[in-house]
Motif scaffolding. Structure first.
Motif, PDB file in Angstrom:
ATOM      1  N   ARG A 138       0.924  -1.238  -0.092  1.00 36.89           N
ATOM      2  CA  ARG A 138       0.115   0.075   0.119  1.00 36.89           C
ATOM      3  C   ARG A 138       0.826   1.333   0.095  1.00 36.89           C
ATOM      4  O   ARG A 138       0.527   2.250   0.395  1.00 36.89           O
ATOM      5  CB  ARG A 138      -0.786  -0.064   1.177  1.00 36.89           C
ATOM      6  CG  ARG A 138      -1.945  -1.113   1.165  1.00 36.89           C
ATOM      7  CD  ARG A 138      -3.114  -0.630   2.140  1.00 36.89           C
ATOM      8  NE  ARG A 138      -4.032  -1.938   2.081  1.00 36.89           N
ATOM      9  CZ  ARG A 138      -4.009  -3.024   2.544  1.00 36.89           C
ATOM     10  NH1 ARG A 138      -2.766  -3.637   3.185  1.00 36.89           N
ATOM     11  NH2 ARG A 138      -4.964  -3.975   2.441  1.00 36.89           N
ATOM     12  N   GLN A 139       2.002   1.225  -0.449  1.00 36.73           N
ATOM     13  CA  GLN A 139       3.013   2.504  -0.553  1.00 36.73           C
ATOM     14  C   GLN A 139       2.593   3.301  -1.506  1.00 36.73           C
ATOM     15  O   GLN A 139       2.896   4.401  -1.313  1.00 36.73           O
ATOM     16  CB  GLN A 139       4.407   1.903  -0.474  1.00 36.73           C
ATOM     17  CG  GLN A 139       5.006   1.376  -2.081  1.00 36.73           C
ATOM     18  CD  GLN A 139       4.786   0.239  -2.049  1.00 36.73           C
ATOM     19  OE1 GLN A 139       4.003  -0.674  -1.188  1.00 36.73           O
ATOM     20  NE2 GLN A 139       5.682  -0.838  -2.894  1.00 36.73           N
ATOM     21  N   CYS A 140       1.543   2.989  -2.454  1.00 38.04           N
ATOM     22  CA  CYS A 140       1.450   3.828  -3.663  1.00 38.04           C
ATOM     23  C   CYS A 140      -0.085   4.655  -3.290  1.00 38.04           C
ATOM     24  O   CYS A 140      -0.726   3.955  -2.797  1.00 38.04           O
ATOM     25  CB  CYS A 140       1.172   3.167  -4.891  1.00 38.04           C
ATOM     26  SG  CYS A 140       2.749   2.324  -5.445  1.00 38.04           S
ATOM     27  N   ASP A 141      -0.299   5.678  -3.958  1.00 38.60           N
ATOM     28  CA  ASP A 141      -1.352   6.559  -3.674  1.00 38.60           C
ATOM     29  C   ASP A 141      -2.344   6.117  -5.086  1.00 38.60           C
ATOM     30  O   ASP A 141      -1.694   6.057  -5.919  1.00 38.60           O
ATOM     31  CB  ASP A 141      -1.169   8.102  -3.606  1.00 38.60           C
ATOM     32  CG  ASP A 141      -0.446   8.587  -2.317  1.00 38.60           C
ATOM     33  OD1 ASP A 141      -0.771   8.086  -1.510  1.00 38.60           O
ATOM     34  OD2 ASP A 141       0.387   9.512  -2.464  1.00 38.60           O
ATOM     35  N   PRO A 142      -3.613   5.987  -4.651  1.00 33.89           N
ATOM     36  CA  PRO A 142      -4.740   5.966  -5.714  1.00 33.89           C
ATOM     37  C   PRO A 142      -4.784   7.409  -6.577  1.00 33.89           C
ATOM     38  O   PRO A 142      -4.431   8.295  -6.185  1.00 33.89           O
ATOM     39  CB  PRO A 142      -5.821   5.510  -5.080  1.00 33.89           C
ATOM     40  CG  PRO A 142      -5.787   6.129  -3.733  1.00 33.89           C
ATOM     41  CD  PRO A 142      -4.387   6.611  -3.451  1.00 33.89           C
ATOM     42  N   LEU A 143      -5.304   6.971  -7.758  1.00 33.90           N
ATOM     43  CA  LEU A 143      -5.542   8.212  -8.669  1.00 33.90           C
ATOM     44  C   LEU A 143      -6.644   9.059  -7.929  1.00 33.90           C
ATOM     45  O   LEU A 143      -7.861   8.475  -7.409  1.00 33.90           O
ATOM     46  CB  LEU A 143      -6.097   7.841 -10.003  1.00 33.90           C
ATOM     47  CG  LEU A 143      -6.327   8.792 -11.106  1.00 33.90           C
ATOM     48  CD1 LEU A 143      -5.072   9.725 -11.578  1.00 33.90           C
ATOM     49  CD2 LEU A 143      -7.180   8.370 -12.270  1.00 33.90           C
ATOM     50  N   PRO A 144      -6.445  10.450  -7.484  1.00 30.47           N
ATOM     51  CA  PRO A 144      -7.250  11.114  -6.500  1.00 30.47           C
ATOM     52  C   PRO A 144      -8.636  11.308  -7.013  1.00 30.47           C
ATOM     53  O   PRO A 144      -9.560  11.216  -6.441  1.00 30.47           O
ATOM     54  CB  PRO A 144      -6.685  12.367  -6.202  1.00 30.47           C
ATOM     55  CG  PRO A 144      -5.487  12.404  -7.256  1.00 30.47           C
ATOM     56  CD  PRO A 144      -5.203  11.106  -8.002  1.00 30.47           C
ATOM     57  N   ASP A 145      -8.818  11.490  -8.386  1.00 31.17           N
ATOM     58  CA  ASP A 145     -10.151  11.848  -9.190  1.00 31.17           C
ATOM     59  C   ASP A 145     -10.322  10.921 -10.213  1.00 31.17           C
ATOM     60  O   ASP A 145      -9.741  11.210 -11.431  1.00 31.17           O
ATOM     61  CB  ASP A 145     -10.282  13.316  -9.501  1.00 31.17           C
ATOM     62  CG  ASP A 145     -11.549  13.638  -9.979  1.00 31.17           C
ATOM     63  OD1 ASP A 145     -12.248  12.767 -10.117  1.00 31.17           O
ATOM     64  OD2 ASP A 145     -11.772  14.971  -9.967  1.00 31.17           O
ATOM     65  N   VAL A 146     -11.092   9.949 -10.267  1.00 33.33           N
ATOM     66  CA  VAL A 146     -11.281   9.102 -11.379  1.00 33.33           C
ATOM     67  C   VAL A 146     -12.312   9.717 -12.466  1.00 33.33           C
ATOM     68  O   VAL A 146     -12.375   9.146 -13.500  1.00 33.33           O
ATOM     69  CB  VAL A 146     -11.735   7.715 -10.802  1.00 33.33           C
ATOM     70  CG1 VAL A 146     -10.652   6.936 -10.011  1.00 33.33           C
ATOM     71  CG2 VAL A 146     -13.084   7.633  -9.928  1.00 33.33           C
ATOM     72  N   ARG A 147     -12.849  10.757 -12.032  1.00 31.18           N
ATOM     73  CA  ARG A 147     -13.910  11.298 -13.074  1.00 31.18           C
ATOM     74  C   ARG A 147     -13.103  11.799 -14.381  1.00 31.18           C
ATOM     75  O   ARG A 147     -13.684  11.714 -15.328  1.00 31.18           O
ATOM     76  CB  ARG A 147     -14.575  12.509 -12.527  1.00 31.18           C
ATOM     77  CG  ARG A 147     -15.583  12.079 -11.393  1.00 31.18           C
ATOM     78  CD  ARG A 147     -16.161  13.478 -10.720  1.00 31.18           C
ATOM     79  NE  ARG A 147     -15.143  14.039 -10.264  1.00 31.18           N
ATOM     80  CZ  ARG A 147     -15.299  15.351  -9.508  1.00 31.18           C
ATOM     81  NH1 ARG A 147     -16.482  15.921  -9.238  1.00 31.18           N
ATOM     82  NH2 ARG A 147     -14.234  16.120  -9.231  1.00 31.18           N
ATOM     83  N   ASN A 148     -11.883  12.305 -14.084  1.00 35.18           N
ATOM     84  CA  ASN A 148     -11.378  12.759 -15.332  1.00 35.18           C
ATOM     85  C   ASN A 148     -11.013  12.035 -16.486  1.00 35.18           C
ATOM     86  O   ASN A 148     -10.653  12.539 -17.608  1.00 35.18           O
ATOM     87  CB  ASN A 148      -9.956  13.760 -14.832  1.00 35.18           C
ATOM     88  CG  ASN A 148      -8.769  12.666 -14.221  1.00 35.18           C
ATOM     89  OD1 ASN A 148      -8.595  11.890 -14.608  1.00 35.18           O
ATOM     90  ND2 ASN A 148      -8.367  13.113 -13.081  1.00 35.18           N
ATOM     91  N   ILE A 149     -11.050  10.610 -16.225  1.00 34.49           N
ATOM     92  CA  ILE A 149     -10.754   9.863 -17.255  1.00 34.49           C
ATOM     93  C   ILE A 149     -11.906   9.599 -18.411  1.00 34.49           C
ATOM     94  O   ILE A 149     -11.795   9.187 -19.569  1.00 34.49           O
ATOM     95  CB  ILE A 149     -10.510   8.205 -16.782  1.00 34.49           C
ATOM     96  CG1 ILE A 149     -11.691   7.692 -16.135  1.00 34.49           C
ATOM     97  CG2 ILE A 149      -9.142   8.362 -15.902  1.00 34.49           C
ATOM     98  CD1 ILE A 149     -11.245   6.238 -15.670  1.00 34.49           C
ATOM     99  N   GLU A 150     -12.965  10.049 -17.754  1.00 36.29           N
ATOM    100  CA  GLU A 150     -14.085  10.263 -18.761  1.00 36.29           C
ATOM    101  C   GLU A 150     -14.351  11.332 -19.588  1.00 36.29           C
ATOM    102  O   GLU A 150     -14.730  11.012 -20.747  1.00 36.29           O
ATOM    103  CB  GLU A 150     -15.490  10.695 -17.907  1.00 36.29           C
ATOM    104  CG  GLU A 150     -15.935   9.323 -17.020  1.00 36.29           C
ATOM    105  CD  GLU A 150     -16.298   8.080 -17.608  1.00 36.29           C
ATOM    106  OE1 GLU A 150     -16.791   8.292 -18.716  1.00 36.29           O
ATOM    107  OE2 GLU A 150     -15.797   7.135 -16.983  1.00 36.29           O
ATOM    108  N   THR A 151     -13.304  11.938 -19.643  1.00 34.71           N
ATOM    109  CA  THR A 151     -12.717  13.241 -20.628  1.00 34.71           C
ATOM    110  C   THR A 151     -12.063  12.730 -22.043  1.00 34.71           C
ATOM    111  O   THR A 151     -11.824  13.691 -22.588  1.00 34.71           O
ATOM    112  CB  THR A 151     -11.994  14.584 -19.810  1.00 34.71           C
ATOM    113  OG1 THR A 151     -10.897  14.143 -19.439  1.00 34.71           O
ATOM    114  CG2 THR A 151     -13.155  15.077 -18.596  1.00 34.71           C
ATOM    115  N   LEU A 152     -11.436  11.709 -21.453  1.00 36.56           N
ATOM    116  CA  LEU A 152     -10.538  10.950 -22.626  1.00 36.56           C
ATOM    117  C   LEU A 152     -11.576  10.931 -23.948  1.00 36.56           C
ATOM    118  O   LEU A 152     -12.494  10.792 -23.844  1.00 36.56           O
ATOM    119  CB  LEU A 152      -9.976   9.908 -22.365  1.00 36.56           C
ATOM    120  CG  LEU A 152      -8.824  10.152 -21.161  1.00 36.56           C
ATOM    121  CD1 LEU A 152      -8.414   8.822 -20.404  1.00 36.56           C
ATOM    122  CD2 LEU A 152      -7.533  10.713 -21.858  1.00 36.56           C
TER     123      LEU A 152
END
Length: 196
Positions: free
Chosen positions: A18-32
């Protein structure tokens, strides 16, 4: 009943890091700019990965004997970035050293509550469970270049990844028993697909 899901997998495991952080805002992948995978002109070596309907876990295990999972979100979590009826799980799949895949799984909370085998799953890649039977069937994939998403590029160094272009990801939906599951998988820079 849903509250039990947030307590799932509280036990520690040497296979989980668990040393890595998650992507903080997954909403932004919808803009791809998502496109049908079959309509995008891609090199053959990319298509063999991005359009493969089988278990990604099994395919990765053909390339490494030390596939490991890093759980970025603690089990299935709700956040302010997804609908309150949805739960999500973020992971990194690595070859034991370098992350190869970032995965996001989203499922309806009520559906997940009826599937204890799935709700308690965190110590291994989901593919081990989802593809245990051969009834998943063919999946329709959309693909997008994640190197066009600044928020995603900014978190790559935290995962020990360089920045490359293009950086391909895919998304699909599948049915697991009573759950409809949304899967997004990004093939990170050190993934064998890129010939690293």
């Amino acid at each position: 009943m849903i509250s039990k899901l947030f307590k799932a997998n509280a036990t520690s495991s040497s296979a989980i890091h668990r040393q890595c952080d998650p992507l903080p805002d997954v909403r932004n992948i919808e803009t791809l700019a998502w496109s049908d995978a079959k309509s995008v002109m891609l090199p053959e070596k990319y298509r063999l990965w991005l359009q493969d309907s089988g278990s990604l876990t099994a395919k990765l295990q053909q390339y490494t004997a030390s596939l490991s999972l890093q759980l970025l979100t603690s089990g299935w979590q709700t956040t302010s970035y997804v609908d309150s009826s949805q739960l999500m799980r973020q992971v990194l799949l690595s070859d034991g050293q370098q992350p190869w895949i970032w995965g996001l799984t989203v499922v309806n909370a009520l559906q997940l509550a009826n599937e204890p085998a799935l709700s308690n799953w965190s110590t291994e890649p989901l593919g081990v469970l989802l593809f245990a039977n051969d009834d998943i069937g063919l999946r329709h994939f959309e693909v997008a270049d994640f190197s066009q998403n600044q928020a995603f590029l900014e978190i790559l160094p935290a995962w020990g990844c360089s920045v490359i272009q293009p950086l391909w990801g895919r998304r699909s939906r599948l049915q697991f028993r009573s759950c409809q599951i949304s899967l997004t998988e990004v093939f990170l820079p050190e993934h064998p697909m890129y010939g690293v």
